[in-house]
Design an enzyme around this catalytic site. Structure first.
Site, PDB file in Angstrom:
ATOM      1  N   SER A 566       0.860  -1.184   0.000  1.00  0.00           N
ATOM      2  CA  SER A 566       0.000   0.000   0.000  1.00  0.00           C
ATOM      3  C   SER A 566       0.894   1.231   0.000  1.00  0.00           C
ATOM      4  O   SER A 566       1.690   1.423   0.923  1.00  0.00           O
ATOM      5  CB  SER A 566      -0.923  -0.002   1.224  1.00  0.00           C
ATOM      6  OG  SER A 566      -1.746   1.143   1.237  1.00  0.00           O
ATOM      7  N   HIS A 620       1.602 -11.836  13.902  1.00  0.00           N
ATOM      8  CA  HIS A 620       2.550 -12.458  14.829  1.00  0.00           C
ATOM      9  C   HIS A 620       2.340 -13.964  14.948  1.00  0.00           C
ATOM     10  O   HIS A 620       3.211 -14.677  15.442  1.00  0.00           O
ATOM     11  CB  HIS A 620       2.442 -11.805  16.214  1.00  0.00           C
ATOM     12  CG  HIS A 620       3.765 -11.702  16.918  1.00  0.00           C
ATOM     13  ND1 HIS A 620       4.698 -12.709  16.909  1.00  0.00           N
ATOM     14  CD2 HIS A 620       4.317 -10.691  17.648  1.00  0.00           C
ATOM     15  CE1 HIS A 620       5.748 -12.348  17.606  1.00  0.00           C
ATOM     16  NE2 HIS A 620       5.557 -11.114  18.060  1.00  0.00           N
ATOM     17  N   ASP A 624       7.448 -14.013  13.143  1.00  0.00           N
ATOM     18  CA  ASP A 624       8.025 -13.483  14.378  1.00  0.00           C
ATOM     19  C   ASP A 624       8.750 -12.169  14.094  1.00  0.00           C
ATOM     20  O   ASP A 624       9.070 -11.843  12.948  1.00  0.00           O
ATOM     21  CB  ASP A 624       8.993 -14.495  14.988  1.00  0.00           C
ATOM     22  CG  ASP A 624       8.276 -15.737  15.494  1.00  0.00           C
ATOM     23  OD1 ASP A 624       7.090 -15.610  15.865  1.00  0.00           O
ATOM     24  OD2 ASP A 624       8.880 -16.821  15.495  1.00  0.00           O
TER      25      ASP A 624
END
Length: 647
Positions: A566, A620, A624
């Site tokens: 974006s 998440h 990570d």
């Protein structure tokens, strides 16, 4: 249009199939139907037992076949526990087959054979709209159409429902002239003739569908599913008018789905005889008849008054003007008159200021708290009557007689102009809202930001555009797409999707590029961006962005994607955090480039560099923090040294 043979449908789904001798319910004259008790009937069956062939076919069924449960089908075949005899000639009850693996119900789009006509092997009997497409339903044996039980246009017919009766001999057709499925399936035959006078009660239902049989040969075009999640649509615009000729592939209408506005093409030649759903009609359910198409131009006038029952409840969007207040509040050419009723300003009041009002109107005005001096009377001599009180709409500026002068502006009393405007929510905007809410509520977002020196990219871009002079130009965004795709190959965890039970790691990189359109945000996809050159990516982006703004994207061009970009840098936005597009795991937010002072090994000790800030939003559950940082490092390396994209 797809055409499928019933023999193939039979192999795909053992519970149905026209012409399959063991699936069509054949009833012999005088043959009793006895319900087997606890399986004992199966044990007593022999080759001479009526219906033995049907039972033998059932014996081979197993739960693995995904067919109808054995006891349920036996109940359908054998009937009720009581004995009953049939006086009708031998015939076959043809059930609606399952014409697709996920089909549970269908719509009879059109009957290709009429009652009394001969049906040869391989001939088309009817066209059935499934959950996938409109499929031709063929016969696999010779017979005669004795009775059509389900009229054209009937929607949501369950799989296995009896749709017609066929016989082997033409002289047997007449016996089924008044045949109804309910009367033949009734447990007690004597009780069936008694309610026959009530038969006219269901006649309104066939009358609504009667157009299919009393009108010339025609086809109802139903609203199809133009996206996997589409449940309803909006008819944005009709590209053809009534009476125009339709060629195969012509654009018939533009339908707004929950994803985009998609062109709906004609599948066969004909003439547009009737438009059933006007432009602008919103929330049209799937399967609703949109229009009527005929083969002959001479048949068009016959459908001038055609109106099926399915569309009676669908209405185009109501116009903004409010009908009731418009009558009592005409525009007043004389601003001197305090009340809005300028034509007769002195009618409501008498010689001494008395207001002429009926007792009932006076009582209603007191209950509603209406000031009678503001009401225009329409009764004799300007008397205020009950109708005037019911239709009266008080103005906002009516606390004092002096404040009654401003209202003569427009005739819109309930909503003063300039305060707010209610904008209808489009299907696209509604889906965007739902998906964004779902993303923020279900995905644990975290954000990583980094600055990228764009000096080398700008130099390379300038050289490449000189070489491509006269052709398409390469933008900075094209470099970003390419660098993102290559970084996803280096760090495949970022090119993954959360699938609830597994994490799907994608081996190709399809970059979704966020594009703002008047209808809302949409993300067309640059497929296989990791193997495409910059010029190809530039051409793809320009083409997709143009289609998106014109509402001409096809579903496959914006559904899917493995990673999203974006870019708001063209608006001067330095940095922002984007919302992940599920089921993807990452979205990269691109800010504007700006000149900054950076340390340098020169006499001045500094240099001016074009720096760009980017922010990576990560899921998440999949990526990570260290993995996200690794991806950003690879991304920056490709942009600060664009020559490495060639490796």
């Amino acid at each position: 249009m797809w055409r499928v043979c019933a023999r193939r449908a039979q192999n795909a789904a053992p519970r149905a199939g026209f012409g399959a001798r063991w699936t069509a319910f054949r009833e012999e004259p005088g043959a009793p139907c006895v319900t087997p008790q606890a399986g004992s009937a199966l044990a007593r069956c022999s080759s001479k037992t009526p219906g033995y062939g049907r039972v033998r076919a059932l014996c081979g069924w197993s739960p693995v076949s995904r067919a109808t449960p054995r006891n349920r089908v036996l109940l359908q075949l054998w009937g009720s526990p009581s004995r009953r005899w049939y006086s009708l000639p031998p015939h076959q009850k043809v059930p609606l087959p399952s014409l697709s693996p996920t089909m549970q119900a269908g719509t009879i789009a059109r009957w290709e054979k009429k009652e009394g006509e001969k049906i040869n092997e391989g001939e088309l009997i009817a066209e059935v709209e499934t959950d996938k497409a409109t499929v031709g339903f063929e016969s696999v044996e010779e017979c005669y159409m004795a009775k059509i039980l389900v009229a054209e246009g009937t929607r949501d017919v369950p799989v296995g429902a009896i749709i017609c009766i066929t016989v082997d001999k033409p002289e047997d057709v007449e016996a089924f002239k008044n045949y109804t499925l309910d009367s033949s399936a009734a447990p007690a035959p004597p009780a069936a003739p008694a309610p026959t006078p009530a038969a006219p009660a269901p006649s309104p239902t066939p009358s609504a569908q009667a157009p299919g049989s009393s009108y010339p040969t025609h086809m109802q075009v139903l609203l199809p599913a133009l996206s996997p999640t589409m449940t309803m649509g909006t008819v944005q615009r009709w590209e053809k008018k009534v009476g125009e000729k339709l060629n195969e592939g012509d654009l018939l209408a533009e339908i707004e789905t929950d994803k985009a506005t998609i062109g709906f093409e004609v599948q066969e030649e004909g003439y547009l005889a009737k438009i059933l759903i006007p432009e602008g009609t919103r929330d049209v359910p799937l399967g609703t008849p949109l229009c009527i198409i005929v083969e002959k131009e001479a048949d068009i006038p016959a459908f001038a008054d055609y109106r099926p029952a399915e569309v009676t409840d669908l209405k185009p969007p109501a116009p903004p003007p409010i009908p009731s207040p418009a009558a009592p509040v005409p525009p007043a050419p004389q601003p001197v008159a305090p009340p809005p009723s300028a034509p007769r300003p002195a009618a409501p009041a008498g010689p001494k200021g008395r207001v002429f009002v009926s007792p009932l109107a006076k009582k209603l005005a007191a209950e509603k708290g209406i000031d009678l001096t503001q009401v225009k009377g329409t009764g004799p001599d300007g008397r205020i009557i009950k109708k005037d009180i019911d239709s009266f709409v008080p103005t906002k500026a009516a606390p004092t007689p002096a404040a009654a002068v401003p209202p003569p502006s427009p005739g819109v009393a309930p909503v003063p102009t300039g305060v707010f405007t209610d904008i209808p929510i489009s299907n696209i905007r509604r889906v965007i809202a739902q998906r964004l809410m779902q993303s923020k509520q279900t995905i644990p977002h975290y954000y990583l930001s980094i600055d990228v020196n764009m000096g080398e990219v700008l130099l390379v871009r300038k050289e490449l555009n000189k070489m491509l002079e006269g052709k398409s130009k390469i933008s900075v965004n094209d470099f970003i797409i390419k660098a993102s795709a290559l970084a996803c190959l280096k760090v495949p965890e970022a090119n993954s999707s959360w699938m609830d039970t597994v994490i799907r790691q994608n081996h190709v990189v399809d970059i979704s590029v966020a594009v703002s359109t008047p209808a809302g945000l949409i993300t067309p996809i640059v497929f296989n961006a990791h193997i495409k050159g910059l010029e190809t990516i530039a051409n793809d982006v320009v083409s997709l962005a143009t289609k998106a703004r014109e509402g001409k994207l096809q579903p496959h061009e914006f559904q899917g994607g493995t990673f999203t970009i974006s870019n708001l840098g063209m608006f001067g936005i330095k940095n922002f955090s984007a919302i992940i597009n599920p089921p993807q795991a990452c979205i990269l937010a691109i800010g504007a480039s700006e000149d900054r002072l950076v340390p340098a090994d020169n006499e001045k000790g500094f240099d001016v560099a074009s720096m760009m800030s980017v922010t990576l939003s990560c899921d998440h559950r999949v990526v990570d923090g260290a993995v996200g940082a690794q991806w950003l490092a690879e991304f920056r390396k490709y942009l600060e040294k664009p020559i490495t994209m060639l490796l």
